[in-house]
Design a protein around this motif. Structure first.
Motif, PDB file in Angstrom:
ATOM      1  N   VAL A 226       0.828  -1.204   0.000  1.00  0.00           N
ATOM      2  CA  VAL A 226       0.000   0.000   0.000  1.00  0.00           C
ATOM      3  C   VAL A 226       0.865   1.259   0.000  1.00  0.00           C
ATOM      4  O   VAL A 226       1.892   1.333   0.676  1.00  0.00           O
ATOM      5  CB  VAL A 226      -0.931   0.001   1.229  1.00  0.00           C
ATOM      6  N   GLY A 227       0.428   2.251  -0.790  1.00  0.00           N
ATOM      7  CA  GLY A 227       1.015   3.581  -0.724  1.00  0.00           C
ATOM      8  C   GLY A 227       2.332   3.742  -1.440  1.00  0.00           C
ATOM      9  O   GLY A 227       2.991   4.781  -1.274  1.00  0.00           O
ATOM     10  N   GLU A 228       2.743   2.752  -2.234  1.00  0.00           N
ATOM     11  CA  GLU A 228       4.000   2.891  -2.960  1.00  0.00           C
ATOM     12  C   GLU A 228       3.713   3.451  -4.357  1.00  0.00           C
ATOM     13  O   GLU A 228       2.762   4.211  -4.532  1.00  0.00           O
ATOM     14  CB  GLU A 228       4.724   1.544  -2.977  1.00  0.00           C
ATOM     15  N   THR A 229       4.526   3.159  -5.333  1.00  0.00           N
ATOM     16  CA  THR A 229       4.362   3.744  -6.663  1.00  0.00           C
ATOM     17  C   THR A 229       4.448   2.657  -7.725  1.00  0.00           C
ATOM     18  O   THR A 229       5.337   1.804  -7.676  1.00  0.00           O
ATOM     19  CB  THR A 229       5.442   4.815  -6.934  1.00  0.00           C
ATOM     20  N   THR A 230       3.527   2.707  -8.682  1.00  0.00           N
ATOM     21  CA  THR A 230       3.494   1.745  -9.783  1.00  0.00           C
ATOM     22  C   THR A 230       3.572   2.491 -11.115  1.00  0.00           C
ATOM     23  O   THR A 230       2.814   3.442 -11.333  1.00  0.00           O
ATOM     24  CB  THR A 230       2.190   0.927  -9.772  1.00  0.00           C
ATOM     25  N   ALA A 252      -3.856   2.126  -3.172  1.00  0.00           N
ATOM     26  CA  ALA A 252      -3.476   3.530  -3.002  1.00  0.00           C
ATOM     27  C   ALA A 252      -2.027   3.758  -3.423  1.00  0.00           C
ATOM     28  O   ALA A 252      -1.297   4.545  -2.818  1.00  0.00           O
ATOM     29  CB  ALA A 252      -3.687   3.980  -1.556  1.00  0.00           C
ATOM     30  N   CYS A 253      -1.617   3.058  -4.472  1.00  0.00           N
ATOM     31  CA  CYS A 253      -0.273   3.233  -5.030  1.00  0.00           C
ATOM     32  C   CYS A 253      -0.312   4.349  -6.083  1.00  0.00           C
ATOM     33  O   CYS A 253      -1.169   4.337  -6.970  1.00  0.00           O
ATOM     34  CB  CYS A 253       0.208   1.944  -5.698  1.00  0.00           C
ATOM     35  N   THR A 254       0.592   5.292  -5.972  1.00  0.00           N
ATOM     36  CA  THR A 254       0.686   6.345  -6.976  1.00  0.00           C
ATOM     37  C   THR A 254       0.829   5.722  -8.365  1.00  0.00           C
ATOM     38  O   THR A 254       1.687   4.863  -8.586  1.00  0.00           O
ATOM     39  CB  THR A 254       1.892   7.251  -6.691  1.00  0.00           C
ATOM     40  N   LEU A 278       6.039  -2.346 -11.706  1.00  0.00           N
ATOM     41  CA  LEU A 278       5.987  -2.033 -13.133  1.00  0.00           C
ATOM     42  C   LEU A 278       4.991  -2.973 -13.786  1.00  0.00           C
ATOM     43  O   LEU A 278       5.101  -4.193 -13.637  1.00  0.00           O
ATOM     44  CB  LEU A 278       7.370  -2.193 -13.764  1.00  0.00           C
ATOM     45  N   GLY A 279       4.010  -2.429 -14.501  1.00  0.00           N
ATOM     46  CA  GLY A 279       3.030  -3.233 -15.212  1.00  0.00           C
ATOM     47  C   GLY A 279       3.257  -3.135 -16.707  1.00  0.00           C
ATOM     48  O   GLY A 279       3.150  -2.039 -17.274  1.00  0.00           O
ATOM     49  N   VAL A 280       3.559  -4.248 -17.357  1.00  0.00           N
ATOM     50  CA  VAL A 280       3.926  -4.250 -18.778  1.00  0.00           C
ATOM     51  C   VAL A 280       3.269  -5.424 -19.492  1.00  0.00           C
ATOM     52  O   VAL A 280       2.775  -6.361 -18.859  1.00  0.00           O
ATOM     53  CB  VAL A 280       5.456  -4.359 -18.978  1.00  0.00           C
ATOM     54  N   VAL A 281       3.281  -5.366 -20.823  1.00  0.00           N
ATOM     55  CA  VAL A 281       3.038  -6.547 -21.644  1.00  0.00           C
ATOM     56  C   VAL A 281       4.414  -7.063 -22.069  1.00  0.00           C
ATOM     57  O   VAL A 281       5.389  -6.305 -22.099  1.00  0.00           O
ATOM     58  CB  VAL A 281       2.143  -6.236 -22.857  1.00  0.00           C
ATOM     59  N   PRO A 282       4.538  -8.357 -22.365  1.00  0.00           N
ATOM     60  CA  PRO A 282       5.869  -8.946 -22.584  1.00  0.00           C
ATOM     61  C   PRO A 282       6.740  -8.248 -23.618  1.00  0.00           C
ATOM     62  O   PRO A 282       7.959  -8.146 -23.440  1.00  0.00           O
ATOM     63  CB  PRO A 282       5.542 -10.384 -22.996  1.00  0.00           C
ATOM     64  N   VAL A 283       6.149  -7.735 -24.705  1.00  0.00           N
ATOM     65  CA  VAL A 283       6.978  -7.105 -25.727  1.00  0.00           C
ATOM     66  C   VAL A 283       7.686  -5.879 -25.176  1.00  0.00           C
ATOM     67  O   VAL A 283       8.748  -5.478 -25.672  1.00  0.00           O
ATOM     68  CB  VAL A 283       6.122  -6.755 -26.970  1.00  0.00           C
ATOM     69  N   MET A 284       7.154  -5.272 -24.121  1.00  0.00           N
ATOM     70  CA  MET A 284       7.807  -4.104 -23.521  1.00  0.00           C
ATOM     71  C   MET A 284       9.113  -4.497 -22.837  1.00  0.00           C
ATOM     72  O   MET A 284      10.094  -3.746 -22.877  1.00  0.00           O
ATOM     73  CB  MET A 284       6.864  -3.411 -22.534  1.00  0.00           C
ATOM     74  N   ILE A 285       9.127  -5.665 -22.216  1.00  0.00           N
ATOM     75  CA  ILE A 285      10.380  -6.168 -21.645  1.00  0.00           C
ATOM     76  C   ILE A 285      11.381  -6.422 -22.757  1.00  0.00           C
ATOM     77  O   ILE A 285      12.578  -6.123 -22.634  1.00  0.00           O
ATOM     78  CB  ILE A 285      10.114  -7.431 -20.808  1.00  0.00           C
ATOM     79  N   GLU A 286      10.897  -6.962 -23.884  1.00  0.00           N
ATOM     80  CA  GLU A 286      11.792  -7.179 -25.031  1.00  0.00           C
ATOM     81  C   GLU A 286      12.368  -5.858 -25.525  1.00  0.00           C
ATOM     82  O   GLU A 286      13.562  -5.769 -25.845  1.00  0.00           O
ATOM     83  CB  GLU A 286      11.027  -7.868 -26.161  1.00  0.00           C
ATOM     84  N   ARG A 287      11.531  -4.813 -25.584  1.00  0.00           N
ATOM     85  CA  ARG A 287      12.002  -3.518 -26.070  1.00  0.00           C
ATOM     86  C   ARG A 287      13.022  -2.900 -25.107  1.00  0.00           C
ATOM     87  O   ARG A 287      13.979  -2.253 -25.539  1.00  0.00           O
ATOM     88  CB  ARG A 287      10.812  -2.568 -26.256  1.00  0.00           C
ATOM     89  N   ILE A 288      12.813  -3.099 -23.819  1.00  0.00           N
ATOM     90  CA  ILE A 288      13.790  -2.590 -22.850  1.00  0.00           C
ATOM     91  C   ILE A 288      15.125  -3.295 -23.026  1.00  0.00           C
ATOM     92  O   ILE A 288      16.190  -2.665 -23.047  1.00  0.00           O
ATOM     93  CB  ILE A 288      13.258  -2.768 -21.408  1.00  0.00           C
ATOM     94  N   MET A 289      15.074  -4.615 -23.194  1.00  0.00           N
ATOM     95  CA  MET A 289      16.328  -5.358 -23.339  1.00  0.00           C
ATOM     96  C   MET A 289      16.967  -5.146 -24.704  1.00  0.00           C
ATOM     97  O   MET A 289      18.151  -5.451 -24.885  1.00  0.00           O
ATOM     98  CB  MET A 289      16.082  -6.848 -23.090  1.00  0.00           C
ATOM     99  N   ALA A 290      16.217  -4.604 -25.667  1.00  0.00           N
ATOM    100  CA  ALA A 290      16.787  -4.294 -26.988  1.00  0.00           C
ATOM    101  C   ALA A 290      17.526  -2.958 -26.992  1.00  0.00           C
ATOM    102  O   ALA A 290      18.236  -2.642 -27.955  1.00  0.00           O
ATOM    103  CB  ALA A 290      15.688  -4.278 -28.044  1.00  0.00           C
ATOM    104  N   LEU A 291      17.378  -2.170 -25.913  1.00  0.00           N
ATOM    105  CA  LEU A 291      18.130  -0.923 -25.802  1.00  0.00           C
ATOM    106  C   LEU A 291      19.624  -1.236 -25.727  1.00  0.00           C
ATOM    107  O   LEU A 291      20.023  -2.276 -25.181  1.00  0.00           O
ATOM    108  CB  LEU A 291      17.730  -0.156 -24.540  1.00  0.00           C
TER     109      LEU A 291
END
Length: 532
Positions: A226-230, A252-254, A278-291
């Motif tokens: 509770v009360g953290e950030t997402t 109540a997460c920002t 962090l809420g993502v769809v799998p291709v977003m993890i792929e895009r992060i690792m493609a950086l």
């Protein structure tokens, strides 16, 4: 359940008057999907509630804006129940339209931002949408829907310039600031659309919520506090992004978000706001690792406790690489619009079997059945059936999912291993029979993605006069790679049975994807020449 809620901070010492106001807010709104926004506004009124590209809103400010927009909708609807469509990217306008419509008791249809005009016109007409809230970039599609339905009221949620229309979310909120909607006592239905990658998407009704069982399942699987950030990067119109949004509010997460996903910008948001989720769809993890590695190293992301993904299959090699770099924080979720959450693969599961969908969440049972509804053995592939307390109320067409003995078919095929972990092989309509042999495209995809020159791949089945069906593969090569279709075919031939070798391999610059990252297979089918 009590211990889980206490560990997550849902049960914590608060001033008695604060608890009273939270209970009153929940009772006033009722058990809607978005009741967490009202509760958060009473629990932490002055804490940041939502951060988007415009700026920050406290929970109290967001709550008041949602009330004002609900009052505005009340006027537009003539104080009667209505159906509101939302075609927005991730920003405050989406949230205010969603929560405001819920408070009015309207039905809400979450519209895919990838819809072209004809698809949008069909869905809005079929679902009886009377008011649509949209972003300016979708004006062309909205115009087609309006042409089919001249009585459709349109409200602009986002524009990059100055709008000439009076009906904007911001102006309606300003006009009705301080007002609350008429309480009709009606509780609207949320209508989520199936992905529709192979045809017209269906509208799936969701009741007010899945109840305490879903809360136990989530908190027992993923370390929310509770009360953290997402950071919510997944599209909010999609079932998974919607869940990340409303559960963040319940906790109540920002909520930190931006309209369009950008891999580096996402890492920057995590660090800037010290996000724990962090809420993502799998291709977003792929895009992060493609950086480039040096770009990723600019960001620490040490605050993250979980990166929760769902919506499509996750690549095992990418999951492993992500955890090697950012820690044991990936949680792969298998769920569907109709079945709700089914399994969660925790980091330890993904280390042991990177392509697993995980183990059933609390309150959920899985059966793997053959065509005669007999349970198959460990490691054997069959159709996945689920039994839980999902809030699915059937499709708006009147259809429902096929069930057997209280278990609902997910539409996927897969198997369970000896540890009870689920592995999803593919959709039940993806399996092909080539020359009398059953072939699952995922097996060929997993092999090809292991080729050093391949960065993305999709394999589909197509009709074939000689063999009944055959495989076709679509491949994206790494920059500078010189591998060709014939060498890739030989690579498959060297590692799999001959009938699993794609008859055709096409090299593409990129795979066609929906806004949720799913590969749009009908677009791949259109790229193939007729078999002959």
């Amino acid at each position: 359940m009590i211990s889980l809620m206490a560990r997550a901070g849902l049960i914590a010492p608060l001033r008695p008057d604060r608890y009273v106001r939270m209970i009153q807010a929940v009772r006033r709104e009722g058990p809607t999907q978005t009741v967490g926004f009202a509760a958060a506004a009473q629990r932490f009124p002055d804490r940041p509630g939502l951060v988007d590209e415009i700026g920050m809103l406290t929970w109290r400010e967001l709550d008041e804006r949602c009330d004002a927009f609900a009052a505005a909708l009340d006027g537009l609807a003539g104080s009667k129940a209505t159906t509101v469509g939302i075609m927005c990217r991730n920003h405050r306008g989406f949230v205010e339209a969603l929560v405001g419509a819920n408070r009015l008791g309207a039905d809400v249809v979450l519209l895919n931002t990838s819809f072209a005009g004809p698809a949008l016109a069909e869905v809005t007409s079929r679902e009886g949408v009377e008011i649509i809230v949209y972003d300016e970039e979708f004006e062309e599609s909205i115009a087609l829907a309006r042409a089919d339905n001249p009585n459709l009221t349109t409200v602009l949620a986002w524009t990059d310039g100055v709008s000439s229309t009076e009906l904007t979310v911001e102006r309606l909120i300003a006009t009705h600031r301080g007002e609350k909607p008429h309480n009709s006592g009606r509780k609207g239905t949320l209508i989520l659309l199936t992905s529709g990658t192979t045809g017209t998407p269906k509208g799936a009704r969701r009741r007010s919520g899945d109840g305490p069982g879903a809360l136990v399942a989530i908190l027992g699987g993923v370390p929310w506090r509770v009360g953290e950030t997402t950071v919510v990067a997944a599209p909010m119109f999609h079932a998974w992004g919607f869940f990340q949004l409303v559960f963040s509010a319940m906790m109540a997460c920002t909520i930190v978000t931006r309209r369009k996903f950008d891999p580096e910008a996402t890492l920057e948001l995590i660090d800037r706001y010290r996000a724990t989720g962090l809420g993502v769809v799998p291709v977003m993890i792929e895009r992060i690792m493609a950086l480039p590695a040096d770009v990723r190293r600019r960001y620490n992301c040490g605050s993250l406790r979980f990166a929760a993904a769902s919506g499509s299959r996750m690549r095992g090699d990418v999951v492993t690489a992500f955890m090697d770099e950012f820690g044991e924080i990936v949680y792969n979720n298998y769920n569907a619009t109709e079945t709700g959450m089914v399994t969660i693969a925790k980091p330890e599961d993904l280390r042991a079997a990177p392509d697993t969908a995980g183990k059933p969440v609390a309150g959920t049972a899985i059966r793997i059945l053959d065509d005669l509804y007999r349970e198959v053995g460990t490691g054997e592939v069959g159709q996945i059936y689920v039994c839980n307390n999902t809030a699915f109320d059937g499709f708006t067409s009147g259809e429902t999912k096929h069930s057997h003995a209280g278990f609902m078919a997910t539409g996927d095929v897969g198997y369970l291993d000896a540890a009870g972990r689920l592995f999803v092989v593919g959709r039940d309509d993806e399996m092909i029979v080539s020359g009398g042999e059953n072939v699952y495209p995922i097996e060929v995809e997993q092999l090809l993605i292991g080729h050093p020159d391949v960065t993305e791949v999709s394999v589909i089945g197509v009709d074939d006069e000689q063999f009944g069906q055959r495989l076709a593969a679509f491949v994206v090569l790494r920059a500078g790679a010189a591998t060709g279709p014939e060498s890739l075919k030989q690579y498959v031939r060297d590692n799999l049975a001959n009938y699993k070798v794609p008859r055709e391999i096409k090299l593409l610059d990129e795979l066609p994807r929906s806004s949720t990252g799913k590969i749009v297979r009908r677009e791949l089918q259109a790229l193939l020449r007729p078999a002959g």
